[in-house]
Design an enzyme around this catalytic site. Sequence first.
Site, PDB file in Angstrom:
ATOM      1  N   ASP A   1      74.094   2.267 108.962  1.00 47.60           N
ATOM      2  CA  ASP A   1      75.277   1.448 108.678  1.00 47.60           C
ATOM      3  C   ASP A   1      75.940   1.870 107.359  1.00 47.60           C
ATOM      4  O   ASP A   1      75.472   2.787 106.679  1.00 47.60           O
ATOM      5  CB  ASP A   1      74.835  -0.029 108.659  1.00 47.60           C
TER       6      ASP A   1
ATOM      7  N   ASP B   1      82.926  -3.985 114.462  1.00 43.05           N
ATOM      8  CA  ASP B   1      81.891  -4.596 115.302  1.00 43.05           C
ATOM      9  C   ASP B   1      82.490  -5.246 116.540  1.00 43.05           C
ATOM     10  O   ASP B   1      83.487  -5.977 116.449  1.00 43.05           O
ATOM     11  CB  ASP B   1      81.163  -5.700 114.523  1.00 43.05           C
TER      12      ASP B   1
END
Length: 410
Positions: A163, A218
Amino acid sequence: MTDRPSNFSGAVSMALLKVLALIAVVLNILDTTVALENGLGLTPPMGFNTWNKFACDIHEDLVKDMAHAMIDSGLHKLGYQYINLDDCWQITRNETGYIVEDPNAFPSGMASLIAHVHDLGLKFGLYSDAGLRTCAIRPGSLGYETKDAVLYAEWEVDFLKYDNCWNLGKDLKTRYQTMSDALNATGRPIFFSLCEWGEQDPATWARPIGNMWRTFQDIRNDWNWILSCLDYNDKWHQYAGPGGWNDPDILEVGNGVLSIAESRSHFTLWALVKAPLLLGNDLRNMTSDIFEIISNKEVIALNQDPLGIQGNKRLSMNGTEVWAGDLSNNEYAIVLFNRSDKEADIVAKFDDIGIAANSPFFVRDIWMHKDLGIAHSGMVSAKVASHDVAAFRLKPVFPPTLRGKYHNIA
Ligand code: GLA
């Protein structure tokens, strides 16, 4: 599903064929970028990830449950193999700088959990972050790449999602390259999944660094947002291929908001665009409708086709769309997608969507699981319910060598 009417009509255009041949040459030239040499991801990864359904509410028993459900349901036999733990498994670093798993959530330790998953014949994925902290404010890997990679390899991790939170503004490509190098240096093939949310167009540079890269923010359990993920991802279709895939994010199928039609569309389009098929639902509790969607072998086969060409949007009109992609053995996939609020008749003329209609095709409806005969008329069409898809697999009636001779039979 109920039966749906279909019809076909045939046509050949030599001019179109020449244009297609030229496009194929150009694409081959573009496709010379070298993939990360870890031998992984020759087709898009398939498995499960904890984040969409469970977020930080994770525990070793939950992970074991998911692994067992993957086996008991038979999903692993269809290609689903990764059990991926997302954020919130890590708690601190020890005095020598190695990452430590949360002892409350993982009392048996990560190595033991991974061994359990491996014993079932599945693979195991972990999550970390190219920053000081993860997005859920757990310790990140920035500055600890080698130590983390070494420990992952020792634990026998098979997959790392990486991430981009808390990155201190440091150069993005360098941060991802550093972890890629650290993973490679361990000698253990570890699938590397970049999650920088499409910020710096990773499709254009990530292929030598990782096996997949997120193309957008996301995903959310929301129909329109899911379509945004799909649309942003589509832009990069020419960059996907064996070893490196565009990632429009984890599936939301089975998470209780999408209708069955929407779930079917979400899954079919993810499969067509060679997205990683990472299930994001509770595998222990699935309705038969949801199971039917995620276990459709013929749709999965589009995703896992060895040619690895990402299907893309070819036509769009009044909320209806035609998506298509090349498959191996001169076969094609066509998805008729109805975004509109009303049932619609959708027609895909092969000439209009870049499919070389120099041969008649056998057509199979891969949701009805039904052969529809030969497309004599150079098109497929179907009545498609709102937010639903119809999906077809086209197989040439004649092998390429016979086509010139027989193409005008149809
Ligand atoms: C980011 C990622 C998500 C998920 C969370 C976890 O938002 O993009 O996919 O991994 O972090 O905190």
